[in-house]
Design an enzyme around this catalytic site. Structure first.
Site, PDB file in Angstrom:
ATOM      1  N   TYR A  18      50.234  40.977  70.462  1.00 40.29           N
ATOM      2  CA  TYR A  18      49.856  40.143  69.322  1.00 40.29           C
ATOM      3  C   TYR A  18      48.380  40.263  68.985  1.00 40.29           C
ATOM      4  O   TYR A  18      47.683  39.277  68.774  1.00 40.29           O
ATOM      5  CB  TYR A  18      50.246  38.673  69.575  1.00 40.29           C
ATOM      6  N   TYR A 144      62.864  32.367  66.322  1.00 37.75           N
ATOM      7  CA  TYR A 144      62.198  33.482  67.004  1.00 37.75           C
ATOM      8  C   TYR A 144      63.021  33.828  68.235  1.00 37.75           C
ATOM      9  O   TYR A 144      63.245  32.974  69.097  1.00 37.75           O
ATOM     10  CB  TYR A 144      60.759  33.140  67.417  1.00 37.75           C
ATOM     11  N   ASP A 237      70.021  30.661  72.726  1.00 39.78           N
ATOM     12  CA  ASP A 237      68.823  31.310  73.260  1.00 39.78           C
ATOM     13  C   ASP A 237      67.980  30.240  73.947  1.00 39.78           C
ATOM     14  O   ASP A 237      67.261  29.486  73.302  1.00 39.78           O
ATOM     15  CB  ASP A 237      68.046  31.971  72.112  1.00 39.78           C
ATOM     16  N   LYS A 266      61.883  33.995  80.821  1.00 42.44           N
ATOM     17  CA  LYS A 266      60.656  33.199  80.992  1.00 42.44           C
ATOM     18  C   LYS A 266      60.610  32.455  82.338  1.00 42.44           C
ATOM     19  O   LYS A 266      60.263  33.043  83.347  1.00 42.44           O
ATOM     20  CB  LYS A 266      60.485  32.242  79.820  1.00 42.44           C
TER      21      LYS A 266
HETATM   22  N1  PMP Z   1      63.665  33.844  72.700  1.00 45.38           N
HETATM   23  C1  PMP Z   1      62.829  32.807  72.649  1.00 45.38           C
HETATM   24  C2  PMP Z   1      63.366  31.457  72.264  1.00 45.38           C
HETATM   25  C3  PMP Z   1      61.478  32.972  72.953  1.00 45.38           C
HETATM   26  O1  PMP Z   1      60.653  31.929  72.882  1.00 45.38           O
HETATM   27  C4  PMP Z   1      61.018  34.250  73.337  1.00 45.38           C
HETATM   28  C5  PMP Z   1      59.560  34.516  73.693  1.00 45.38           C
HETATM   29  N2  PMP Z   1      58.622  33.693  73.164  1.00 45.38           N
HETATM   30  C6  PMP Z   1      61.928  35.305  73.388  1.00 45.38           C
HETATM   31  C7  PMP Z   1      63.249  35.063  73.062  1.00 45.38           C
HETATM   32  C8  PMP Z   1      61.501  36.688  73.770  1.00 45.38           C
HETATM   33  O2  PMP Z   1      61.192  36.730  75.116  1.00 45.38           O
HETATM   34  P1  PMP Z   1      60.280  37.903  75.705  1.00 45.38           P
HETATM   35  O3  PMP Z   1      58.917  37.692  75.151  1.00 45.38           O
HETATM   36  O4  PMP Z   1      60.341  37.702  77.178  1.00 45.38           O
HETATM   37  O5  PMP Z   1      60.888  39.190  75.284  1.00 45.38           O
END
Ligand code: PMP
Length: 421
Positions: A18, A144, A237, A266
């Site tokens: 980013y 996202y 998600d 995460k």
């Molecule tokens: N889904 C959600 C809800 C997220 O917040 C994120 C990352 N911020 C991702 C998917 C993508 O995860 P990563 O950055 O580990 O690829």
């Protein structure tokens, strides 16, 4: 003393996420412990964002560090196609016992984006096997889901995705519940095209990178049930919301929803190592058998189910006990008190919290490129706090070890910045 040599070498050869290839110097960190990052010049910086929402219990938790070390010495990595190992199997057993009932199988991957890619691919292939022409994915505005192509396609279109139009697939959009009538839009879509919809992907209760948008459990339940009634698979998600961030272990629990597919990453490893997991029902998994020419899921990553990452995850899950749940409640209370201290500021809009996550908007330009919070990150860093506003959205998302005093300090710094700006 700032480590200028490290920063110069960094600027020469490293490109950070980013950021532009030429960006302001990053914060050098040599060590981390609990809620603090330590810099080479001896400063302790409070990590108010859990290092991009991954650090669950605190940095360097000794139990996870020990599990990682022991696993590294025993079995550091083995191909997961055709081989298996105890940490992966135990972790699958643990995850399926903790997740909403019915999610019985685990497909491992590398991170949140790949956990989402896997869910999308399983959903599309499932309908292919079933011989049904369902290829529309439904996603929410402001969603996202990650930065790989499939995950980008189901994420909101905007500055993150604009250059990649040619490589993304179209999806059907419904508004997210806090800013539009998602149910009416979903109904209209299902009435029109329900028989062609493969899956609905959503971030339950909390849309993260799209602006920490929160919505209620009843709406989540209604959306999920409408999709299910129309035969559409529900993909939750929970890459951000999993492992207690919103209170219960999984955000779907707020609404008693069992999705067909659940994406985790995460906090899965406590924030120690990258690992993704896509949980699914045995009903879906059992269709991937030898009877269909499409019965094989041709998807895998070199480090699938890395044993060290699995061991970290198992150690992290051990720490998600009653005491941890109480800590999360304490954080939720501290957020309420903290938000109350800044609520009256004329620039603060929509202060909100769910579990251990708190956020508010700043008046002014809206969106990721807004400069409404410009200066806050540097101001806070000078006062020993790491924050990273999402454009005009300021949020606090700390590791669970944070104390009431430390949270009060974070809110104090934000209040001071609001006063000074
Ligand atoms: N889904 C959600 C809800 C997220 O917040 C994120 C990352 N911020 C991702 C998917 C993508 O995860 P990563 O950055 O580990 O690829």
């Amino acid at each position: 003393m700032i480590d200028r040599d490290l920063l110069a070498r960094d600027a020469r050869h490293v490109w950070h996420p980013y950021s532009r290839a030429t960006a302001p110097p990053p914060l050098p960190v040599v060590r981390a412990s609990g809620a603090y990052l330590h810099t080479p010049d001896g400063r302790a910086v409070l990590d108010a964002i859990s290092s991009w929402w991954v650090t669950l219990h605190g940095h360097g938790h000794p139990a996870i560090a020990a599990a990682v070390a022991a696993q590294a010495a025993a079995l550091e990595q083995v191909i997961f196609a055709g081989c298996t190992h105890e940490p992966a199997v135990r972790l699958a057993e643990r995850l399926t016992s903790l997740a909403p009932a019915g999610l019985d199988r685990v497909f491992y991957s590398d991170d949140g984006s790949t956990a989402v890619e896997v869910a999308l691919k399983i959903a599309l292939q499932y309908w292919r096997i079933a011989g049904q022409d369902r290829d529309i994915i439904i996603a929410m505005e402001h969603a996202y889901h990650g930065d790989t192509v499939g995950a980008m396609s189901v994420s909101a279109r905007g500055v993150f995705t604009a250059p990649f139009g040619a490589m993304m697939f179209d999806v059907a959009r419904i508004p997210e519940p806090s800013s539009g009538d998602s149910l009416a839009a979903l109904d209209a879509l299902l009435d029109r095209d329900g028989g062609r919809c493969a899956a609905l992907i959503l971030e339950p209760m909390l849309l993260g990178a799209g602006g920490m948008r929160m919505y209620d459990a009843a709406t989540l339940a209604r959306i999920a049930h409408r999709a299910t009634d129309a035969g559409v698979l529900v993909i939750a998600d929970e890459v951000l919301t999993g492992f207690g961030r919103t209170g219960p272990l999984f955000a779907c629990e707020h609404a008693d929803v069992t999705p067909d597919l659940l994406c985790l990453s995460k906090g899965l490893t406590g924030g120690f190592l990258p690992l993704g997991a896509t949980l699914l029902t045995s009903r879906i998994a059992s269709t991937f058998d030898g009877r269909s020419p499409f019965g094989t899921l041709y998807h895998g990553h070199s480090y699938t189910a890395n044993p060290i990452a699995c061991a970290a995850a198992l150690a992290s899950l051990d720490l998600l006990d009653e005491a941890c749940a109480e800590r999360r409640d304490t954080i939720a209370d501290a957020h309420r008190r903290g938000l109350a201290t800044i609520r009256a500021d004329s620039r603060v809009r929509a202060p909100r919290a769910i579990g251990t996550v708190a956020a508010f908007d700043l008046a002014g330009e809206v969106g990721y490129l807004s400069d409404a919070a410009a200066g806050l990150a540097a101001f806070a860093l000078d006062r020993g706090v790491l924050v990273r506003p999402l454009g005009n959205v300021v949020y606090v998302l700390p590791p669970y070890c944070i104390t009431d005093g430390e949270l009060a300090h974070i809110y104090g710094v934000i209040a001071e910045w609001l006063d000074s700006a």
